[in-house]
Design an enzyme around this catalytic site. Structure first.
Site, short mmCIF file in Angstrom:
data_model
loop_
_atom_site.label_atom_id
_atom_site.label_comp_id
_atom_site.label_asym_id
_atom_site.label_seq_id
_atom_site.Cartn_x
_atom_site.Cartn_y
_atom_site.Cartn_z
N LYS A 180 0.85 -1.20 0.00
CA LYS A 180 0.00 0.00 0.00
C LYS A 180 0.88 1.24 0.00
O LYS A 180 1.47 1.60 1.01
CB LYS A 180 -0.92 0.05 1.22
CG LYS A 180 -2.00 1.12 1.00
CD LYS A 180 -2.59 1.68 2.27
CE LYS A 180 -1.77 2.76 2.91
NZ LYS A 180 -1.59 4.00 2.11
N GLY A 233 7.15 4.96 8.22
CA GLY A 233 6.33 6.16 8.34
C GLY A 233 6.57 6.81 9.68
O GLY A 233 7.62 6.61 10.31
N SER A 234 5.59 7.56 10.14
CA SER A 234 5.78 8.33 11.36
C SER A 234 5.62 7.46 12.61
O SER A 234 4.97 6.40 12.57
CB SER A 234 4.76 9.47 11.40
OG SER A 234 3.46 8.94 11.40
N THR A 235 6.21 7.91 13.70
CA THR A 235 6.16 7.14 14.95
C THR A 235 4.73 6.97 15.47
O THR A 235 4.36 5.85 15.84
CB THR A 235 7.12 7.76 15.99
OG1 THR A 235 8.45 7.57 15.49
CG2 THR A 235 7.00 7.10 17.35
N GLY A 238 3.15 4.29 13.52
CA GLY A 238 3.79 3.02 13.89
C GLY A 238 3.20 2.46 15.18
O GLY A 238 2.95 1.25 15.31
N GLU A 386 10.07 15.70 15.36
CA GLU A 386 10.44 15.53 13.96
C GLU A 386 9.62 16.49 13.12
O GLU A 386 8.39 16.47 13.15
CB GLU A 386 10.18 14.09 13.52
CG GLU A 386 10.59 13.86 12.09
CD GLU A 386 10.43 12.42 11.64
OE1 GLU A 386 9.38 11.83 11.92
OE2 GLU A 386 11.36 11.89 11.00
P1 ADP Z 1 1.29 10.84 7.24
O1 ADP Z 1 1.07 10.54 5.77
O2 ADP Z 1 0.06 11.27 7.97
O3 ADP Z 1 2.48 11.70 7.50
P2 ADP Z 1 2.80 8.49 7.64
O4 ADP Z 1 3.89 9.23 7.00
O5 ADP Z 1 3.14 7.76 8.87
O6 ADP Z 1 1.60 9.43 7.93
O7 ADP Z 1 2.19 7.50 6.58
C1 ADP Z 1 2.97 6.46 6.09
C2 ADP Z 1 2.07 5.42 5.49
O8 ADP Z 1 1.22 4.91 6.51
C3 ADP Z 1 1.15 5.90 4.39
O9 ADP Z 1 1.07 4.88 3.39
C4 ADP Z 1 -0.17 6.07 5.10
O10 ADP Z 1 -1.27 5.94 4.23
C5 ADP Z 1 -0.13 4.91 6.08
N1 ADP Z 1 -0.97 5.05 7.27
C6 ADP Z 1 -1.36 6.20 7.89
N2 ADP Z 1 -2.14 5.90 8.95
C7 ADP Z 1 -2.28 4.55 9.01
C8 ADP Z 1 -2.94 3.63 9.89
N3 ADP Z 1 -3.65 4.05 10.92
N4 ADP Z 1 -2.84 2.31 9.63
C9 ADP Z 1 -2.10 1.87 8.61
N5 ADP Z 1 -1.45 2.67 7.75
C10 ADP Z 1 -1.52 4.01 7.93
#
Ligand code: ADP
Length: 483
Positions: A180, A233-235, A238, A386
């Site tokens: 995804k 992705g972001s903490t 995570g 961050e």
């Molecule tokens: P943002 O895009 O809000 O900065 P992230 O950078 O952590 O958040 O996103 C990284 C990935 O995680 C993206 O593919 C995003 O669609 C996905 N993501 C965001 N929230 C969730 C969640 N609750 N469960 C699973 N995947 C998620």
């Protein structure tokens, strides 16, 4: 917008290009112009379910985990070569979708993604078990087996590269994948699916389902048919994934945020350290999890260094990311730009001294000027959180013990760097810094053979290298009675 390279996106499930079950779509935006690029099918829970079912079928009944390892390797190598032969096209898509400069996407992201497939192609034939000295007359050996269906969720800052880091090792180990990509940047992952299809990857081995985190991401994390989630992705996301994955006890690897210290001692090669400090924070407009966002300068070098860094920053060309001379493109989205600007506001309000930048330049596009704050105290928000943008916090220090303590005073531990000509000091600091990667007299070097990942709240598990592929395997003990 070159119409030749952009086309509407569909979901790639079970080797077919399909609409989303609900017929839903979303727009992806060019952050440099604020104009829509195209419509992409939006995967939701039902689509994730279809993709997981296809991946499960490919794993349980298909050729992929059963074929000779060398044949799997040959296919992955072919994907790498095909990516390389399409560098110009995929780099352009990546730049249009993410705002990263064409220089970075064509010289770094796409070639490294191609290399990543070739690197892991070589590993397919090197995944070995052990013989274990158990009590006679028995014999025990181990098999390193794939996990099964792997769900992979990737961010928007290095879309094709993160896709490669995730997909290549998972497939090399014999797993099947549901990928995804981030909603902001789904296009290059769809191109990867096209390449995989043309290379002859069996149906269902790689499925790509663009969509939103809260919908498609959550569905993937909670799906009982998924054996592992690999996330970058972001903490906070995570943490959310970890909570949700506990329901089905999925294996997890999490590569999360950072607030990496970049430490310059007075005996450093100053010219090199200035370039390293600049690259450390302004590469990919600061949207880098390992960004050297806390610059620690030794007292005696502080003023002269900062002058040079400011002069260097003034020369960085910001603008159209398709222009090969551009060094700084726009932030990936309006949301991200606003987030970065709000951190800049906090920096000003909390009393840091603005050295340069600090605003959105006039005109279209989600740009933020390269920004440096001096006189940053460790308790300030811009020293702790961050930002994920081109915003540098400069902090002074006097001694090695003091700077190591301050550098480690962070919830994160993804990366760190030290600049010094004293090898003893360099290696002592490298050991003392609590981070998954430490650079000495350089910043931001990567190689497919290196293990990469976090300490502390920067996550766990390693990507790339031998460690990276082993995260996609599990060990089985086999007993034989020889009596
Ligand atoms: P943002 O895009 O809000 O900065 P992230 O950078 O952590 O958040 O996103 C990284 C990935 O995680 C993206 O593919 C995003 O669609 C996905 N993501 C965001 N929230 C969730 C969640 N609750 N469960 C699973 N995947 C998620």
């Amino acid at each position: 917008m070159p119409a030749s390279t952009i086309k509407p996106g569909l979901l790639f499930i079970g080797g077919q290009w399909v609409e989303s079950a609900a017929g839903a779509t979303f727009r992806t935006i060019n952050p440099a112009t604020e104009e829509p690029l195209t419509e992409v099918a939006e995967g939701r829970a039902e689509d994730i379910d279809r993709a997981v079912t296809a991946a499960r079928k490919a794993f349980s009944e298909g050729a992929w985990p059963r074929m000779p390892a060398a044949d799997r390797g040959r296919l992955l190598w072919k994907i790498g070569d095909m990516l390389e032969s399409r560098v110009a096209e995929i780099a352009e898509i990546e730049t249009l979708d993410s705002g990263k400069t064409i220089t970075e996407s064509s010289r770094v992201d796409v070639p490294m993604a191609a290399d990543c497939f070739r690197y892991f192609a070589g590993w397919t034939t090197k995944i070995e078990g052990e013989t274990v000295p158990v009590r006679p007359p028995c014999f025990n050996y181990t098999l390193r087996e794939p996990l099964g269906v792997v769900g992979q969720i990737i961010p928007w800052n290095f879309p094709i590269l993160m896709a490669a880091w995730k997909v290549a090792p998972a497939l090399a180990a014999g797993n099947t994948v549901v990928l995804k990509p981030a909603a902001q940047t789904p296009l290059s992952a769809l191109r990867l699916a096209e390449v995989a299809q043309e290379a002859g990857l069996p149906p269902g081995v790689l499925n790509v389902v663009p969509g939103f985190g809260a919908v498609a991401g959550t569905a993937l994390v909670e799906h009982p048919g998924v054996d592992k989630i690999a996330f970058t992705g972001s903490t906070p996301v995570g943490q959310e994934i970890m909570r949700r994955a506990s329901g089905t006890l999925k294996r997890l690897t999490l590569e999360l945020g950072g607030k990496s210290p970049n430490v310059v001692f007075a005996d450093a090669d100053v010219e090199a350290a200035v370039r390293g400090a600049s690259n450390g924070i302004f590469y990919n407009k600061g949207e880098v999890c390992t960004a050297g966002s806390r610059l620690f300068l030794e007292e005696s070098l502080h003023d002269a260094f900062l002058d040079k860094l400011q002069a260097h920053t003034a020369k960085l060309k910001q603008g159209d990311p398709l222009d090969p001379k551009t060094r700084l493109g726009p932030q990936v989205s309006e949301d991200q730009m606003l987030r970065v600007l709000s951190y800049i506001d906090k920096g000003k309000k909390e009393g840091a001294r603005l050295v340069c930048g600090g605003a959105r330049p006039p005109g279209k596009g989600y740009f933020v000027q390269p920004t440096i704050f001096d006189g940053v105290a460790p308790g300030m928000t811009i020293a702790r959180e961050e930002i994920f943008g081109p915003v540098l916090a400069v902090i002074r220090f006097r001694e090695i013990e003091e700077v190591v303590r301050a550098a480690n005073e962070s919830a994160y531990g993804l990366a760190a760097a030290v600049w010094t000509r004293d090898i003893k000091k360099a290696h002592l600091a490298a050991r003392a810094l609590r981070a998954g990667t430490v650079w000495i007299n350089t910043y931001g070097l990567y190689d497919n053979a290196m293990p990469f990942g976090g300490y502390k709240m920067s996550g766990f598990g390693r990507e790339l290298g031998r460690h990276g592929i082993m995260e996609y395997t599990q060990t089985k003990s086999v007993w034989v009675d020889l009596s």
